[in-house]
Design a protein around this motif. Structure first.
Motif, PDB file in Angstrom:
ATOM      1  N   GLN D 253       4.903   1.040   8.672  1.00  0.00           N
ATOM      2  CA  GLN D 253       3.460   1.222   8.492  1.00  0.00           C
ATOM      3  C   GLN D 253       3.171   1.954   7.188  1.00  0.00           C
ATOM      4  OE1 GLN D 253       1.383   2.733  12.049  1.00  0.00           O
ATOM      5  NE2 GLN D 253       0.652   4.390  10.748  1.00  0.00           N
ATOM      6  N   SER D 254       2.265   1.412   6.402  1.00  0.00           N
ATOM      7  CA  SER D 254       2.033   1.979   5.068  1.00  0.00           C
ATOM      8  C   SER D 254       0.611   1.698   4.602  1.00  0.00           C
ATOM      9  CB  SER D 254       3.048   1.346   4.107  1.00  0.00           C
ATOM     10  OG  SER D 254       2.745   1.600   2.764  1.00  0.00           O
ATOM     11  N   VAL D 255       0.088   2.590   3.777  1.00  0.00           N
ATOM     12  CA  VAL D 255      -1.240   2.403   3.192  1.00  0.00           C
ATOM     13  C   VAL D 255      -1.220   1.187   2.266  1.00  0.00           C
ATOM     14  CG1 VAL D 255      -2.933   3.417   1.608  1.00  0.00           C
ATOM     15  CG2 VAL D 255      -1.831   4.852   3.346  1.00  0.00           C
ATOM     16  N   LEU D 256      -2.166   0.284   2.449  1.00  0.00           N
ATOM     17  CA  LEU D 256      -2.304  -0.860   1.552  1.00  0.00           C
ATOM     18  C   LEU D 256      -3.134  -0.437   0.348  1.00  0.00           C
ATOM     19  CD1 LEU D 256      -1.913  -4.003   1.214  1.00  0.00           C
ATOM     20  CD2 LEU D 256      -4.176  -4.221   2.204  1.00  0.00           C
ATOM     21  N   MET D 257      -2.542  -0.562  -0.824  1.00  0.00           N
ATOM     22  CA  MET D 257      -3.191  -0.092  -2.052  1.00  0.00           C
ATOM     23  C   MET D 257      -3.641  -1.261  -2.912  1.00  0.00           C
ATOM     24  SD  MET D 257      -2.793   3.248  -2.099  1.00  0.00           S
ATOM     25  CE  MET D 257      -3.058   3.629  -3.839  1.00  0.00           C
ATOM     26  N   THR D 265       2.102  -2.330  -0.695  1.00  0.00           N
ATOM     27  CA  THR D 265       2.465  -1.285   0.251  1.00  0.00           C
ATOM     28  C   THR D 265       3.761  -0.659  -0.244  1.00  0.00           C
ATOM     29  OG1 THR D 265       3.577  -2.949   1.606  1.00  0.00           O
ATOM     30  CG2 THR D 265       1.367  -2.309   2.287  1.00  0.00           C
TER      31      THR D 265
END
Lengths: 344, 344, 344, 344
Positions: D253-257, D265
């Motif tokens: 799970q990771s912030v989508l930039m 990500t």
């Protein structure tokens, strides 16, 4: 049958349309050109090896016997004049945006076209011809998300050299104004413009970003973030929230990379990379439908609606209030054919 | 200048090429057609409103004075004969795969072409013209992932009606054989075929899936899962693992949906949806380069290499061992021009 | 040192907190329980094998000598009373939302706590403890997107059984009200509520969806779509648009599937699947900080701000106008410590 | 009931297990420690404020009356000795990998455990406790992709300081060996190791990457790319190709930039970021099951299978051939309980 085309204005976009009709598209031939800068017209003819006559002015192009259809890519303030002349001559005309520089000018074109009795005018809003918007419209029209309730959009440019005043609305947001009506098959009734905290990258006193709210006849609410100095890329987003699901405008097709601790795809920086293909489709379909005597793209009426809506947004920006978008009833004349999606 | 084209074979794919050259592409005109089934040729001419002469047989098409170039879309076993005749007539020829039904047949074409002294033959491997493969090749050629070390591929069809024997190799995997050489600018030295547990959906005693391993001259190792009854869709994958990163063949552009507890994009079911655009590009570039007297697509040599490699894979499948892929040295004749990427 | 906890209210959420403190977390022990339904308290003690005394009422729990800290999970209208009593007793208290049923009630708690001179109250807004919000806050606090300008949010439930009146604001949107202040380290100055076309799935005269606009002191504009009958899933979105880039709340980690012509990941249907882990973190951190004599979670002041903002949104919904959000100055008392992100 | 644990070896991982059992997990207490470096043991006790006795050596820890269970985190070559001693003492033992440095050593442990008559040994393969592998196993076990036919894996480290010889197999690939048997509920029958072109970043004569092929009893074919100098990140991939669909190990799970012309990500660089949570789960479940008298994690038999398979892979790497993986029949003793997935 080949459509013999006269082009009024051989600047950047005029030249580009000439090139694509000559080299990439089928069914059309450039037979007449003109430009206020006679040298420009001459250069285009020689450099693109056109078999085209160079005329003194736009009216001569329009009148020329061997010209079947007109493309107007001259300076904006001249559009109205040449479009009206094309209608008077009974010739199909493709006019780059804006159709006219004022809503009243657009209305005069609509009135002239209705009086003429046959649809002749197409306005150069190219997003309707973009593959990704057509994919989204297809999904929506098939009912895959049910009735639309809310639409979230974003229109982001990395930088906006030369932007000032209300150009974020009049130059950028006009594309959303046109394409969203087409996408949703609906019309606007009011707008509101919210001014968020300004980015430190906005120059010349520009407000940036804007958040623009539109309300439609069906009650759909559309919010669009217009952010013309977003730095990171050219990025167009559109999300339809429907009763049973949500559909997003596709991201452009891109190589998925794993490198430097990132899983990434590319975001375009140049708007041309994003929409260049849609110009090909737009002009090809214009040629094809014109040859068949049809008119399928954005109409004069559509151009008029954009102008009225854009004016209302500018007013709403300055007043801070909710502004009604008032239009006369659409002439029945425009009822058929303007809302087609053509995906092979 | 318009390229005057004669088409040998007006079955499904021949007819489709005729249609696209006539309606969608520029610079080419169908002036001659033939088919073993005379009725088929006649129907194509009338239904597509061609201004083309119908000939008794392929040799007459090739010999016709007003035919500049040939398209061979007849039954596979006749390809060699018509390609050789085109070379003998000194006319450019586009031949759908297979170039010939045997490696020896392909070699005879190569020898004839070399003897003729000018490259005339293009083979119909269309993936080199697919936008996504070109995007991947561009990233790779720019060094974005460094030198390639390993490549992981998958070739999946939802079902394979009519498949039997070694068709997963000779009909499906041949596309990977061609496109991976082009992508990596490398050649194969050995292959191995591994037979995984069979899907219960394989019919007619078909082995399915296969895992096919290729080794290249540079030592790159390629594994390809060929799975022709994968049920879920038509799905082509290619991942280049390089020294500094990984690049994946783009997924086709698709609307991102939120519905029924899934965040999803579409996977094609029909291969045509995936590759139909590449046929347009393939034929347009063939017409354009032929008019310029160039030859940029897959060559007779490429067709020969595919045949030899495909034979080796079939042998490896049946023997279970590692099979060497041995080729004569490539004639210098084929050195230039076959490995270009053209992305606007 | 083990924190000895008394729980007032052993309904669903009370029982769940008791279970997690007893079985999954460290450093806390349930030593006292009570419920208006004496049977409920008794069952919880026996079924979860607690070594806890059952009291007649909440005040007895608060007064009990062996109780170090209180958890209030009783019926909403009783929260204020028990939180005030806990403050009077000088005992730390964790109160599930709402802190009080009115803004005035919340203000009375704030006043009592300030008068007491030591921060004792934590309110149960669990999103601040959710891993994905903490990932987003970390990226934002590190300046990865620059200053925030606009924030786009969505709060979607598949269905909303039992929802009526303004519950979309008072029960759902309150979570955004709390978490966005924390995320952005900012405060609200005004709000507006827009009522889009209603979904046909809204029951009991419910308006659904809402679009709620918030303006912050720094000028950030936040739009939140609250859609409690969105059908497709439980879906919480948050996107911070900054001066140099955009950061999105992570999607929950999920298996990527290729099946049935879809490339998909799962969207939760039940909110518990989305946020259950954050309850564990919330309570563990409450226990840990309480043992250390600190208070790091949402404070009484935060609870009060949520109440005032929620009231303003309800007013804005009914008036259709822009409503100012007016708060007294925050007591300096609340300055430190409420805005930490703890990611291991 | 609290499990009283003795730890043999207080190096990096031993200390880390002590810390997590003491601070983060429930139900276990460190009561005894030892290390060949007495100072290390002393430091751990004082720095982590343990109430634990320091012993001269591992055997004294195992014999201590107040020690219920043993954790072996000493130097690999001593594992066998301490595990055998724990079995002799009838005490549950958690042993970090390797169970023993040779397959024979593992076999001796299996024999001793079977002779003892009760399962006591758990080996420290933590991937079975990783949330993402459990999500994948759940989907697979539910039949969402049908029977597995092919599995594609990748095990990539950004760099491999200190790696030499066959450590890519014996240190890295062993994790795949263990977790894939568990995931598929199957056993291996043969292996093959292919050596691709070497990355220029491989040092000390290391071969890198490897492509390792495993065949299972059910005929499933597994290919794993082990690439320990991939530069771009720590990246673990696993894709199960089943009869009706494909399931991929979730990305973390990771912030989508959206920034710098990329939609991205994060990919972890440090393996600890990827798997640290699974150690918590592993040890918590070990404590919980041990207290209940059960044994649910990787067994001595599993450790033995990994050792035999790893040896076969090393042989296959050096021989270039296909190597059979031969094991005695699994004692019925190990039939129950080793293949559970526990997801809340």
């Amino acid at each position: 049958m080949t459509l013999r085309i006269g082009v009024i204005g051989t600047g950047a976009i005029g030249r580009d349309h000439i090139r694509r009709i000559t080299n990439d598209l089928t069914g059309g031939e450039i037979v007449a050109v003109t430009d206020v800068n006679a040298e420009s017209a001459k250069n285009v003819v020689s450099e693109l090896h056109l078999n085209a006559k160079i005329y003194e002015n736009g009216h001569d192009v329009i009148k020329a016997d061997d010209v079947d259809a007109i493309i107007v890519t001259s300076w904006g303030p001249t559009h109205e004049e040449f479009v009206l002349a094309s209608i008077a001559a009974g010739k199909p005309v493709f006019c780059e945006k804006p159709l006219a520089t004022t809503a009243e000018g657009c209305k005069r074109i609509v009135d002239a076209e209705v009086a003429h009795g046959k649809q002749l005018v197409q306005v150069g809003f190219m997003r309707r011809f973009d593959k990704s918007y057509r994919q989204l419209k297809k999904i929506f029209d098939e009912g895959k998300v049910g009735e639309a309730l809310v639409v979230h959009c974003a229109h982001r440019n990395p930088t906006a050299p030369g932007f000032s005043g209300d150009m974020a609305i009049t130059d950028s947001f006009v594309h959303e104004i046109d394409v969203l009506r087409w996408l949703l098959d609906d019309d606007y009734v009011s707008c509101q413009v919210i001014l968020p905290r300004n980015t430190r990258f906005a120059e010349n006193g520009l407000q940036d970003p804007h958040m623009i709210l539109l309300e439609t006849k069906k009650g759909i609410r559309i919010d669009t973030e217009v952010f013309v100095n977003c730095k990171y890329g050219y990025d167009i987003q559109c999300q339809i929230v429907g009763e049973t699901g949500i559909a997003n405008l596709p991201e452009p097709q891109s190589v998925l990379m794993r490198s430097e601790a990132k899983l990434s795809t590319e975001i375009y920086v140049d708007w041309k990379d994003r929409f260049i293909d849609s110009y090909d489709v737009e002009l090809q379909e214009w040629i094809d439908s014109t040859v068949k005597g049809e008119m399928n793209g954005p109409s004069a009426w559509d151009g008029y609606v954009v102008a009225v809506t854009s004016d209302a947004c500018v007013e709403a920006k300055h007043s801070g209030g909710i502004v009604a978008i008032e239009l006369p009833e659409r002439p029945a004349f425009y009822d058929q054919g303007n809302n087609k999606v053509l995906i092979k």
